[in-house]
Design a protein around this motif. Sequence first.
Motif, PDB file in Angstrom:
ATOM      1  N   ALA A 189      -1.284   0.148  16.060  1.00 28.43           N
ATOM      2  CA  ALA A 189      -0.144   1.057  15.923  1.00 28.43           C
ATOM      3  C   ALA A 189       0.774   0.586  14.802  1.00 28.43           C
ATOM      4  CB  ALA A 189       0.621   1.142  17.240  1.00 28.43           C
ATOM      5  N   ALA A 190       0.958  -0.729  14.683  1.00 28.95           N
ATOM      6  CA  ALA A 190       1.801  -1.269  13.613  1.00 28.95           C
ATOM      7  C   ALA A 190       1.212  -0.940  12.251  1.00 28.95           C
ATOM      8  CB  ALA A 190       1.961  -2.776  13.783  1.00 28.95           C
ATOM      9  N   VAL A 191      -0.101  -1.060  12.098  1.00 22.86           N
ATOM     10  CA  VAL A 191      -0.747  -0.736  10.829  1.00 22.86           C
ATOM     11  C   VAL A 191      -0.511   0.726  10.474  1.00 22.86           C
ATOM     12  CG1 VAL A 191      -2.986  -0.438   9.695  1.00 22.86           C
ATOM     13  CG2 VAL A 191      -2.488  -2.560  10.934  1.00 22.86           C
ATOM     14  N   ALA A 192      -0.657   1.611  11.471  1.00 26.52           N
ATOM     15  CA  ALA A 192      -0.440   3.035  11.214  1.00 26.52           C
ATOM     16  C   ALA A 192       1.002   3.311  10.782  1.00 26.52           C
ATOM     17  CB  ALA A 192      -0.801   3.832  12.463  1.00 26.52           C
ATOM     18  N   TYR A 212       4.190  -2.850   1.135  1.00 24.40           N
ATOM     19  CA  TYR A 212       2.774  -3.134   0.942  1.00 24.40           C
ATOM     20  C   TYR A 212       2.414  -4.527   1.465  1.00 24.40           C
ATOM     21  CZ  TYR A 212       2.597   1.026  -2.006  1.00 24.40           C
ATOM     22  OH  TYR A 212       2.661   2.320  -2.463  1.00 24.40           O
ATOM     23  N   MET A 213       3.319  -5.496   1.279  1.00 23.10           N
ATOM     24  CA  MET A 213       3.049  -6.835   1.793  1.00 23.10           C
ATOM     25  C   MET A 213       3.006  -6.846   3.322  1.00 23.10           C
ATOM     26  SD  MET A 213       5.086  -9.512  -0.674  1.00 23.10           S
ATOM     27  CE  MET A 213       6.561  -8.559  -1.009  1.00 23.10           C
ATOM     28  N   ALA A 214       3.936  -6.130   3.946  1.00 23.26           N
ATOM     29  CA  ALA A 214       3.937  -6.065   5.416  1.00 23.26           C
ATOM     30  C   ALA A 214       2.659  -5.409   5.914  1.00 23.26           C
ATOM     31  CB  ALA A 214       5.162  -5.301   5.898  1.00 23.26           C
ATOM     32  N   LEU A 215       2.225  -4.330   5.247  1.00 21.66           N
ATOM     33  CA  LEU A 215       0.972  -3.679   5.623  1.00 21.66           C
ATOM     34  C   LEU A 215      -0.199  -4.624   5.407  1.00 21.66           C
ATOM     35  CD1 LEU A 215      -0.803  -1.323   6.431  1.00 21.66           C
ATOM     36  CD2 LEU A 215      -0.582  -0.413   4.095  1.00 21.66           C
ATOM     37  N   GLY A 216      -0.182  -5.378   4.292  1.00 21.72           N
ATOM     38  CA  GLY A 216      -1.253  -6.334   4.026  1.00 21.72           C
ATOM     39  C   GLY A 216      -1.337  -7.421   5.086  1.00 21.72           C
ATOM     40  N   ASP A 217      -0.181  -7.951   5.499  1.00 22.90           N
ATOM     41  CA  ASP A 217      -0.193  -8.990   6.542  1.00 22.90           C
ATOM     42  C   ASP A 217      -0.740  -8.444   7.852  1.00 22.90           C
ATOM     43  OD1 ASP A 217       0.822 -10.894   4.815  1.00 22.90           O
ATOM     44  OD2 ASP A 217       2.912 -10.531   5.385  1.00 22.90           O
ATOM     45  N   ALA A 218      -0.353  -7.226   8.218  1.00 19.92           N
ATOM     46  CA  ALA A 218      -0.842  -6.624   9.460  1.00 19.92           C
ATOM     47  C   ALA A 218      -2.342  -6.384   9.381  1.00 19.92           C
ATOM     48  CB  ALA A 218      -0.096  -5.321   9.736  1.00 19.92           C
ATOM     49  N   GLY A 238      -8.856  -5.131   2.810  1.00 20.58           N
ATOM     50  CA  GLY A 238      -7.779  -4.143   2.776  1.00 20.58           C
ATOM     51  C   GLY A 238      -6.428  -4.799   2.568  1.00 20.58           C
ATOM     52  N   ALA A 239      -6.227  -5.966   3.176  1.00 22.63           N
ATOM     53  CA  ALA A 239      -4.959  -6.676   3.025  1.00 22.63           C
ATOM     54  C   ALA A 239      -4.741  -7.110   1.584  1.00 22.63           C
ATOM     55  CB  ALA A 239      -4.940  -7.892   3.952  1.00 22.63           C
ATOM     56  N   LEU A 240      -5.781  -7.627   0.945  1.00 27.00           N
ATOM     57  CA  LEU A 240      -5.649  -8.061  -0.450  1.00 27.00           C
ATOM     58  C   LEU A 240      -5.374  -6.871  -1.372  1.00 27.00           C
ATOM     59  CD1 LEU A 240      -8.506 -10.713  -0.568  1.00 27.00           C
ATOM     60  CD2 LEU A 240      -6.049 -11.146  -0.597  1.00 27.00           C
TER      61      LEU A 240
END
Length: 527
Positions: free
Chosen positions: A60-63, A79-85, A94-96
């Motif tokens: 859910a956090a990723v979404a 984008y960094m927060a999405l990458g970490d998740a 996908g994170a990179l």
Amino acid sequence: MRTSTDVTRLARLATLGLAFAALAPSAARAQYVSSSANDSLSSSAIFHLAQARESTDLNAAVALYRRYVALEPRDAWGYMALGDALGRSGDVSGALAQYAKAEQLAPNERDVHVGRARLLARAGRTDDAIAAYQRWLARTPGDGEAWRELAAQQRKAGQFDAEVASLERARAAGGGAVKPAAVTRELERAHRAGQATIEPRVSGSRDSDGLTTTGVGITVTSPLLGRTRLSAFTSAGSAGDGASARASQDVTLGIEYRPLAQLRLQLAGGVARADRSLVDSTVTPTPSPTPGPGRGQPVPIGRPTGSGTSSYESFPIGNARLAWRKPGDAIAVDVRASRQLLDASPYLVAQGVLRDEASLSLDLRLLGALRVRGFGKFGNVHNADESNGRQILGGALAWVPGAYEISLHGQTMRYDTATVLAYFSPRSVQTAELGTYFERETDRGITIAMDLGGGGQRVQEWSSPVSGWSPTFHGWTQVVVPLNAALALGTEIEAYDSRVGSDVRAPTVPASRWRYASANVSLRVRF
């Protein structure tokens, strides 16, 4: 400028976001999703809600982070927060990709470069993490915290000289996150790890058949030579049964090479010498049902020595190992091969019995901390008079949440035939055990490791039906205590209580129980 309606809208979204984060009823969650989907001013609320959801529902956090970067495409931190998740969910590629987008927007930001290095470190991609830290530190050499984090990755890769250099840079750079006392302790440990060592040891064992062993040995290792370390080992021992004893010695030279943090190669070779003079042949090995010369008849244990000739015979021995782990520990592969002299009884030494063996083990992560393991060993027990194949196949389910594990383990050991040599070769031995393993290092540097297990075992001899299940137990523990910066005292104890051990030392299976205990004491000297 935001209107009162905008403020009211954001307040409503924040309230519903808190309810969502607290796992509120589905109606509140649905109302929040409906509001956020139709409200162009909800990006801040979406970001904070995504942060709150990371610990309870990562998907859910990723979404939500994806929704945020769609609303705020110029925010590198989104984008960094999405990458970490994504990295925590296992999607490292996908994170990179998200970090690459963040770098395009903020190419000089520390959070982008150090965040990517931390992402790679969490994913177990140690070599890539080292490279990422080094790229950042080439631009900003005064970042003490990054130097210390780089040193931790170099320690995982076995690059102890590089670790020392990085820790010295961290101590010199300082900074709020760099505690001088902690860095000093890490420097001392890194210096020790890269030093040459001499480790003398004394060992002994006894089992319920009356077989005993004693031994002394010494291992010398070179200082770390880049990614390579050399070693030499020699030992001398004696195996006895109360009436007779036979000695053996061995010398081996070895090399260990780590081309990658996740890949380790080991190779060693040498010579073993066995006193093959005759032992009282009242011990009668288990006869084979297969007719043939000498089969089913008592045979001399050892060989007569002619006048003026030595009773000792030399044999080539050695071992090789390749161990590889996929970054993130999703898969581990361990391949080994060895030749060794069997020296657990005077009869085996006198007969010059060798075992050649190859093994393969696989360790796969199924889900979270749940892992599945499979292993096989294929070998040949032989001397100049006889050869007998042995196979061990097994598997395990293991729960490995951290520094300990709990496993359910089963295996089958089989021999190709009975033997006229002085060891028991059953048709099969089946074992099922529940076990636990843990390892811990205290603040004082004391290392404690323990392996305990128990279950059931049944044995099938060549001339008998399979036995019923009987209890089996095993235990192993190791404690290493540093005495000072140069000395560490190690103790190791092992014990079995079962029908048959993994290595059958006596020529016949015990009628009821086989019990075995061994102890090893060593002193490691670094210089």
